[in-house]
Design a protein around this motif. Sequence first.
Motif, PDB file in Angstrom:
ATOM      1  N   LYS A   7       1.139  -1.254   0.202  1.00  0.00           N
ATOM      2  CA  LYS A   7      -0.109   0.058  -0.390  1.00  0.00           C
ATOM      3  C   LYS A   7       0.766   1.052   0.136  1.00  0.00           C
ATOM      4  O   LYS A   7       2.196   1.369   0.529  1.00  0.00           O
ATOM      5  N   VAL A   8       0.120   2.471  -0.583  1.00  0.00           N
ATOM      6  CA  VAL A   8       1.706   3.194  -1.171  1.00  0.00           C
ATOM      7  C   VAL A   8       0.057   4.691  -0.466  1.00  0.00           C
ATOM      8  O   VAL A   8      -1.086   4.697  -0.454  1.00  0.00           O
ATOM      9  N   ASN A   9       0.778   5.654   0.228  1.00  0.00           N
ATOM     10  CA  ASN A   9       0.186   7.140   0.049  1.00  0.00           C
ATOM     11  C   ASN A   9       1.192   7.992  -0.537  1.00  0.00           C
ATOM     12  O   ASN A   9       1.956   7.609  -0.735  1.00  0.00           O
ATOM     13  N   TYR A  10       0.641   8.713  -1.518  1.00  0.00           N
ATOM     14  CA  TYR A  10       1.585   9.274  -2.130  1.00  0.00           C
ATOM     15  C   TYR A  10       0.270  10.735  -2.118  1.00  0.00           C
ATOM     16  O   TYR A  10      -0.841  10.790  -1.720  1.00  0.00           O
ATOM     17  N   TYR A  58      -4.605   7.621  -0.075  1.00  0.00           N
ATOM     18  CA  TYR A  58      -4.639   7.162   1.282  1.00  0.00           C
ATOM     19  C   TYR A  58      -4.046   5.498   1.121  1.00  0.00           C
ATOM     20  O   TYR A  58      -5.349   4.990   1.239  1.00  0.00           O
ATOM     21  N   GLY A  59      -3.549   4.608   0.861  1.00  0.00           N
ATOM     22  CA  GLY A  59      -3.342   3.307   0.780  1.00  0.00           C
ATOM     23  C   GLY A  59      -3.692   2.834  -0.578  1.00  0.00           C
ATOM     24  O   GLY A  59      -4.629   1.967  -0.088  1.00  0.00           O
ATOM     25  N   CYS A  76       8.697  -1.666   3.525  1.00  0.00           N
ATOM     26  CA  CYS A  76       8.929  -0.618   3.228  1.00  0.00           C
ATOM     27  C   CYS A  76       9.860   0.698   3.438  1.00  0.00           C
ATOM     28  O   CYS A  76      10.449   1.358   3.023  1.00  0.00           O
ATOM     29  N   ASN A  80      11.227   3.335   0.217  1.00  0.00           N
ATOM     30  CA  ASN A  80      11.192   4.630   1.373  1.00  0.00           C
ATOM     31  C   ASN A  80      11.961   5.277   1.142  1.00  0.00           C
ATOM     32  O   ASN A  80      12.056   6.671   0.790  1.00  0.00           O
ATOM     33  N   VAL A  88       4.892   7.011   0.037  1.00  0.00           N
ATOM     34  CA  VAL A  88       5.129   6.346   0.585  1.00  0.00           C
ATOM     35  C   VAL A  88       4.854   4.864   1.083  1.00  0.00           C
ATOM     36  O   VAL A  88       3.782   4.839   1.592  1.00  0.00           O
ATOM     37  N   THR A  90       3.377   2.109   2.740  1.00  0.00           N
ATOM     38  CA  THR A  90       2.996   1.673   4.114  1.00  0.00           C
ATOM     39  C   THR A  90       2.839   1.047   4.734  1.00  0.00           C
ATOM     40  O   THR A  90       2.694   0.235   6.412  1.00  0.00           O
ATOM     41  N   GLU A  91       2.140  -0.638   3.956  1.00  0.00           N
ATOM     42  CA  GLU A  91       2.553  -1.676   4.354  1.00  0.00           C
ATOM     43  C   GLU A  91       2.785  -2.671   2.776  1.00  0.00           C
ATOM     44  O   GLU A  91       3.480  -2.886   2.506  1.00  0.00           O
TER      45      GLU A  91
END
Length: 263
Positions: A7-10, A58-59, A76, A80, A88, A90-91
């Motif tokens: 999972k990625v946040n950006y 988000y995710g 991760c 990163n 980022v 995250t999982e």
Amino acid sequence: MRNLLMKVNYDGTTYDGFQTQPQGNTIQDRLEEAILHLTGEDLKIHASGRTDAGVHAYGQPFNFITSSQIPLERWCLALNARLPQDIVVTEAREVPLSFHSRRSAKRKTYRYTINANQFPDPFQRRWQLHHPGILDVSAMQQGLTHLLGTHDFTSFASRHSTKTSHVRTIYEAHMEVDTSMCRPNPRDQGVIHVFITGSGFLQHMVRIIMGTLINVGQGKCPADKVAHILAACDRGAAGPTAVANGLTLWSVEYEEADYKKAD
């Protein structure tokens, strides 16, 4: 070989969307470059869906097949260290080889944010549409209810959509208003978050829905007209496409059995 789901946040402000483009300025490009630097593998990742230029996530899930034996708990941090600060991971988890982030997805939720206070928030400006005029939030909520269920969403799809079917199901749709940053001033209405959960979404679908709801909030059309706009199956019947920066891919859901790896 391993199939890894991450999972990625950006913050999508400076990127041309998720999916790779000829100019090479996308979230996918940055992730694949980071994986290449880490493992030496020149591979393609599979995302749960596309996001337009300027849209955030988000995710957001993505998966890829790798021969790397790097332990899951290290992925991760390692990625990163090789990614820009506005992306980022995250999982990370291992899933069956048959798992595909897009084809296996059951429900997706988008959030659109409107800052309805008189003045913009300089700290959140990249994540909000600022609308200083008074909006009829109750009418917007009423208009939103007409979209629930299974419908042909041609009226809310980009004219450039290449999908053979525009039939989608909206499971849930609601609004939340955060007044914590309001001044004691009638011009401040708070920050409006609109959450829409569906089986899938068409190009620009949420943004066109939001442009239409803003028209409702401004009194340019009654809330009940949303049902007629939907039934028209005509992009020209709906409102404008709201700006991209207010939109965030909020969550993607799967059946546990789909990504539970057998021992």
